[in-house]
Structure formats: C-alpha cells, structure tokens
Design an enzyme around this catalytic site. Structure first.
Site, PDB file in Angstrom:
ATOM      1  N   GLU A  99       0.836  -1.167   0.064  1.00 59.57           N
ATOM      2  CA  GLU A  99       0.226  -0.109   0.071  1.00 59.57           C
ATOM      3  C   GLU A  99       0.911   1.141  -0.043  1.00 59.57           C
ATOM      4  O   GLU A  99       1.687   1.499   0.904  1.00 59.57           O
ATOM      5  CB  GLU A  99      -0.959   0.083   1.236  1.00 59.57           C
ATOM      6  CG  GLU A  99      -1.670   1.342   1.420  1.00 59.57           C
ATOM      7  CD  GLU A  99      -2.480   1.313   2.793  1.00 59.57           C
ATOM      8  OE1 GLU A  99      -2.393   0.341   3.465  1.00 59.57           O
ATOM      9  OE2 GLU A  99      -3.141   2.194   3.152  1.00 59.57           O
TER      10      GLU A  99
ATOM     11  N   ASP B 105      -1.092  -1.178   5.648  1.00 53.59           N
ATOM     12  CA  ASP B 105      -0.952  -0.564   7.026  1.00 53.59           C
ATOM     13  C   ASP B 105      -2.068  -1.188   7.792  1.00 53.59           C
ATOM     14  O   ASP B 105      -2.959  -1.688   7.636  1.00 53.59           O
ATOM     15  CB  ASP B 105      -1.380   0.847   6.774  1.00 53.59           C
ATOM     16  CG  ASP B 105      -0.256   1.802   6.354  1.00 53.59           C
ATOM     17  OD1 ASP B 105       0.919   1.374   6.003  1.00 53.59           O
ATOM     18  OD2 ASP B 105      -0.586   2.829   5.590  1.00 53.59           O
TER      19      ASP B 105
ATOM     20  N   ASP C 173      -4.283   0.112   9.732  1.00 50.76           N
ATOM     21  CA  ASP C 173      -5.378   0.972   9.938  1.00 50.76           C
ATOM     22  C   ASP C 173      -6.689   0.818   9.106  1.00 50.76           C
ATOM     23  O   ASP C 173      -6.679  -0.487   8.317  1.00 50.76           O
ATOM     24  CB  ASP C 173      -5.011   2.333   9.947  1.00 50.76           C
ATOM     25  CG  ASP C 173      -4.529   2.591   8.554  1.00 50.76           C
ATOM     26  OD1 ASP C 173      -4.633   1.860   7.492  1.00 50.76           O
ATOM     27  OD2 ASP C 173      -4.012   3.575   8.271  1.00 50.76           O
TER      28      ASP C 173
ATOM     29  N   ASP D  10      -7.942   2.058   6.462  1.00 47.76           N
ATOM     30  CA  ASP D  10      -7.855   2.133   5.091  1.00 47.76           C
ATOM     31  C   ASP D  10      -6.969   0.807   4.583  1.00 47.76           C
ATOM     32  O   ASP D  10      -7.325   0.433   3.538  1.00 47.76           O
ATOM     33  CB  ASP D  10      -7.019   3.324   4.673  1.00 47.76           C
ATOM     34  CG  ASP D  10      -7.935   4.751   4.564  1.00 47.76           C
ATOM     35  OD1 ASP D  10      -8.949   4.488   4.448  1.00 47.76           O
ATOM     36  OD2 ASP D  10      -7.096   5.765   4.749  1.00 47.76           O
TER      37      ASP D  10
END
Ligand code: 0RA
Length: 657
Positions: free
Chosen positions: A447, A521, A523, A525
């Site tokens: 990403e 990541d 998180d 997203d």
C-alpha cells in the site's frame, strides 16, 4: 421424507447369516473373530489418515460427521426427526438422535450384540439388510468402528424396545458388556466420544465449522431438526428448514437484490436418481452454484453439474427463441451469460455414486449427466411457461450479461494487442526479483509509494518483488467485467502476475510468483485495501486462493525499546510481555500506524524476512461463508454490512480507527 432414497455405502455390510448354517466350534471362531477385530482396530490406529483423510483439525471434525451421517440416514429412512451435537468442556462430544437405535440383538455368527459388532468391526457398516436400509456414505461412511478406534473413550446409549442399553469402549476395545440400564418409552441413539490426543494433532473442535456443516445438512434434509451446543461458551444453534434447498438458496441470496421473489424449484426421480434443484437470480455478477450428492458437497463438480449447466443454457435459449425475446434471430446466450447472478443448489440422491478428482469431490457417474439435464430442462420449461414475466426478466438480464461479455472481450483484445506490442514488458512500478523460478519467488503488493520504496530497499531482491499500489483499487464485486479489465491498478497486478484474466485467458500455470503477499497499513484504510484485493482475487482468480498462493503480511504494531535493545510486538499481549522483559523503567513504546514509519531495515527484519516474519495464508475453506461475507462487505445493502461490522468489531483488535 415421503420418498426413500438409496444412499451409497463405501462400507461393505456384514452379511447376516440368520437362517444359514450354524457356525461350527463356536468358541474357537469367537476367539478368532476377536483377534481379527483387534487387528482391524490396530490398523486404524496405525494409519488413521487412510480412514479419515488426516489427523489434523479436518480429521477431528470428520469423526463427528461420521456419527451425524448415521443419524441422518435414520432420518432418510423416515425414522428420525432430531439430531443434536453437544460439545463438552472435557473435549468430548455427544451426538444424539431419535432414530430406531442401533440394534442390540445377538449377532448370529459373532455371538455378540449387534451394536458391539458395529462398534468394533471394520467395515461392518451396521445396516445388515441392504434392501431395507438405505445407507449413506460416499466420502464419509468409514463406519462407527473407526470413530471408536480413534477415541480415548466412547459410550453408546441406545433406547430401543422399551429399554435403555449402554456400553463403553476405550480406544475401540469394549470395557464392559452391553448392559440394560433402565426402561424407557423413547427410542434413539446417543454416542459420546473423546478423540484420542495420541492420534490427533489438535483436540479443539470448531463450533463454527461444525455449525456450518450442520446447517448445510439441515438445508439438504428438509424438516430434520439439527442442533449444536457448546457447553463451555453456552453458544447454541438450531436448524430446521421445512423448505429444504429452497430456503438454502434464499439464505445464500439473503443480502442480495433478487430478480424474482421465490426461488424456482423442482424435484424429480428418474432411474432411481433423485434430482432436486432450487434457482434464484440476483442482480450481481457472481455465479454461485452449489452441488451435492447424498448430502456431500461436490466441490469439484462432475456429471450432475454438467447436466445442470447444459439444461439451463438450452432451456433459456429455447424459451427466448420460441417467444421472440431476442431481437436478433441468430443471437444465443452462452453458459457464462446464463450463470451471471445465478444462485442455485443442486442436490442429487443416488445409490452408487462414484467420486473422482483430487479431493474425491467430483461425481463421475456418466448416466447422471443426461438424467439431470432432462429433469432441469423439463422443470424449467414448465416453470417458464407458467411464469412468463419471470422468464422474461431473467432472459433480459442474461442478454445484458452477454453484451458486457462482448465488451469485455473487445477490451481484452485491445490489451492483448497492446501487450503483444509491449511483449514481455512488466509494469514500470514493479521492482521484479532476479530469480525466475516461480516456486522460489514472492510478490509483495504494498500500500502506497512510500512503503513501497522502503520495501524495495529492504527486500532480498533475489526472490522478492515489490509492486506498490496507489490508493484504492476498484471494487470488483460491484463493477462489471469490462470496467475491471480497464482499471489501471488491476491491469498492473495482472501483468505482474503473468496469469492473464477472464474465463478463457486466466492460466494459473503462468503465475510468476508462488506467494502473493498483501502488505497494508494496520489501519482502516489498510484493511479496506486488503479486502478490495481479496475481493478481486476471489472473483477473478479464485484458483489462486484455492491453491493457497495469497498471503497477508503481519507488520508489527509496536516497538518496545530500551537503550540498544529493541523488541517488536504484534499485539497488545506481546507488547506487555516485551515491556516486562526489558523492565518497565525507561522503556520507549512506539505505536506503528503505517508501514511508512519503518525504515527499510526494520521492515525487512519485522515483516519480510522469511526467517522472522509471520504471514497468514488466505484459504477458501467454505465457499458459502466466503460468498456471504463478501456480499455483506462489498455489496450494496447497507444494513447487513452495518450489522456485520457491529457484530465483528470486537474480534478485530488490531485495527486503528
Ligand atoms: C444399524 C442398523 C440400524 C440402525 C443403525 C445401525 C443406527 C446407527 C446409528 C448411529 C447413530 N445413530 C444411529 N441410528 C441407527 C437399523 C435399525 C433397525 O433395524 O431397526
């Protein structure tokens, strides 16, 4: 069930000699028999995998299914309405039913109660009269004696002829005679057993795994009540579907927009093969056809599936032609066109199924093809004639599918021509590895450009390739094929993989990397991008998932540092351990929000070095469940998604909101 159906037995039945010649020299024969029994059980304990496939979690669950199948047989014989599975805190499990009860009378040649013979004799299936008892089996059907041999203990309780009988065994050997324990007006069989830890790699039953299969069995055996309860957690599920596979299809389409309110249903028996079909279209693009033979899932398809597909395509085309629904007389729908947005369950019951294929889940009986094709053709033709507007609706949708398939073909042609020009040229953003043997190579889908940069610097360039992805990739669940094929990010991935895409072009054999590792990541997203990538693979390259090529990287969440010592932690528990190890005073804790916060060396050390990293392999264990979850997460109904996220939020600990 009104109709009795013959189910196959892979067990050879013990031949009843009632009325035959009396055995000579009873005692000697009895001893000889006992030795063969012990030898048989020993063989099972020596090579358990030969009988139940494996000694992993799968084999463990197989034991439960073996017992449950016997109860379902009773239901098929019209003798049982209820099956319950109970998981006990000591690792044992009880299966109880209200069937006829395993027979307890003396076995004529073995001079032991029939139940003891069934429980200790290999391949003594237990149903002595093949004419009266329609036996299940198929893949399963190794017999209760195998379950017994592989159990630390097993207790059987039978309610029959007004009495309660009981017998116990240890590792397959009786520890007592069959005893009468009391009186009853009920009937049925209860089997409690504890899989032997000497045999199995794991002792833990998965409630979810069992529950899913039991739900499937309840759908496939209409009207039978099947329950599962976990005493330790108090969790309990009850399944009973009077609508059978009609309700199965409704369940599969639960979170989808359907094209017609009720599934199309028909059932017919031809040449002793019972064929049952339920069909309902939705406005999506995925094809979900689940096939079963004698309640066993045929993942690899086979002759029944081929017959179904042929019947469906043929009948839709002929109905459309007869009623002038196609504007162009020469036009016809392909198999792929008529299966877009199709959810169907095909259930076949027959006496001698032949299972083939890698996992023995492909039906081989050639006669079944024509039988299913004719049943489907006739059933659908009648339905369409009586429900013309539904037929029109479905055919219109198939025509749209055909058009977009044509558009996709053109788009693919263009890319193919273009890639012929750029022959062998890989995406500019791909940092490829130097080795060429796919078996040794890995591709990281990373990403963002900055993490991609760190990964490129930190990697072992011999066998690790890096492809940075910018932003979000297209939602492959909602977009039609031509949109997916023209998406830049997806084109890049497909070119890097080397496999091509689409029904005709995809070739798993051309895959350039053995492992495709998604690194995002930790998180929201990151989780979203990961789901989008998995959705793409699920829809367009399911073989990669089935064959275990897709992985998820596990970057650390914390760095715990004191002086020159540093430890990485992948969850809260590990973080606390690390703090304790370094001593509380003066430790610095860093919470990683994204991959970009790690330098190339840290990224290598924690997430990419095969010696030290953990990566999770994504599998497609349960296609039914996978499809449901993808629909909930990626489809366009908001309410089920909200509910799913709410219910599962607690399970996702490492997500940074
Ligand atoms: C042998 C013969 C019959 C039933 C069974 C076995 C039987 C096995 C299991 C295992 C779990 N539940 C079960 N229920 C029945 C036929 C019964 C008869 O002859 O009446």
């Amino acid at each position: 069930m009104a109709e009795k159906v013959k189910r196959q037995s892979t067990r050879t039945r013990a031949k009843s000699r009632a009325g035959g010649k009396p055995a000579k020299g009873g005692a000697e024969i009895y001893d000889a028999k006992k030795i063969t029994v012990l030898k048989g059980l020993e063989a099972v304990r020596k090579r358990p995998a030969m009988y139940i496939g494996s000694t992993s979690s799968r084999g463990l669950h197989h034991l439960v299914y073996e017992v449950v199948d016997n109860s379902i047989d009773e239901a098929l014989a019209g003798a049982c309405t209820y099956v319950k599975v109970t998981l006990h805190p000591d690792g044992s499990v009880t299966v109880t039913d209200d069937g006829r009860g395993i027979p307890v009378d003396m076995h004529p040649t073995q001079k032991r109660p029939a139940v003891e013979v069934v429980m200790t004799t290999l391949h003594a299936g237990g149903k002595f009269d093949s004419k009266t008892y329609k036996v299940s089996g198929g893949l399963h059907g190794v017999g209760l004696s195998v379950v017994n041999a592989l159990s630390e203990f097993l207790e059987v309780t039978i309610k029959r002829d007004g009495k309660v009988y009981g017998q116990s065994y240890k590792r397959g050997v009786p520890v007592s005679e069959l005893k009468v324990d009391g009186e009853t007006t009920e009937q049925g069989t209860t089997i409690r057993f504890k899989p032997d830890p000497e045999i199995f790699e794991t002792a833990a039953f998965s409630f979810d795994n069992l529950s899913q299969r039991l739900r499937e069995l309840a759908f496939l055996n209409r009207g039978v009540e099947i329950c599962i309860e976990d005493e330790a957690s108090g969790k309990k599920h009850e399944f009973k579907y009077d609508g059978g596979i009609i309700e199965f299809v409704e369940f599969l389409n639960e979170n989808k927009n359907t094209l017609h309110r009720k599934p199309i249903y028909f059932a017919k028996t031809r040449d002793d093969v019972k064929v049952e079909v339920a069909i309902q279209y939705n406005d999506g693009y995925a094809e979900n056809v689940f096939t079963f033979v004698n309640s066993i899932s045929t993942h690899e398809g086979g002759t029944h599936l081929i017959g179904f597909k042929t019947g469906l395509t043929r009948t839709l085309n002929s109905h459309a032609q007869r009623n002038n629904i196609f504007k162009n007389g020469k036009f016809s729908l392909s198999g792929d066109d008529v299966r877009e947005g199709l959810t169907a369950v095909l259930s076949v019951m027959m006496s001698q199924p032949q299972f083939e294929g890698q996992t023995k889940t492909k039906l081989g009986n050639s006669e079944v093809r024509g039988i299913v094709e004719s049943v489907v053709s006739e059933g659908l033709k009648d339905f369409f004639e009586e429900n013309r507007s539904v037929a029109k609706h479905i055919i219109d949708k198939c025509v749209v599918a055909a058009r977009s398939r044509e558009a996709a073909r053109k788009a693919r042609e263009l890319t193919r021509r273009k890639s012929a020009l750029e022959a062998g040229r890989l995406p500019g953003k791909l940092a490829d590895c130097s080795m060429v043997d796919p078996k040794l190579c890995e591709l990281y889908l990373v990403e963002g450009d900055s993490a991609g940069g760190s990964a490129k610097q930190g990697r072992d360039r011999q066998y690790q390739a890096i492809l940075p992805l910018r932003g979000k990739i297209l939602n492959a669940y909602k977009a039609p094929l031509d949109k997916v094929l023209s998406n830049e990010e997806i084109k890049m991935i497909v070119t890097a993989l080397g496999t091509g895409i689409g029904e005709e072009d995809f070739k798993a054999s051309k895959l350039r990397y053995d492992k495709i590792i998604i690194m995002t990541d930790a998180d929201v997203d990151g989780a979203h991008i990961r789901t989008l990538l998995l959705t793409f693979f699920y829809r367009y390259m399911p073989d990669l998932l089935k064959d275990g090529h897709i992985y998820i990287a596990q970057p650390p969440l914390y760095r715990v540092k004191k002086g020159k010592q540093e430890l990485y932690a992948y969850n809260e528990e590990a973080r606390e351990e690390a703090i304790a190890k370094l001593g509380k005073k003066g430790v610095a804790i860093q919470r990683y929000k994204g991959l970009g916060e790690m330098n190339p060396e840290q990224l290598w050390k924690t997430t990419m070095d095969p010696e030290r990293r953990t990566i999770l392999r994504v599998t497609l264990e349960d296609a039914v469940e996978a499809d449901r979850i993808f629909t909930i997460l990626m489809g366009d109904k908001v309410e089920p998604r909200r509910r799913f996220i709410e219910e599962n939020a607690t399970k996702v600990k490492n997500l940074d909101a």
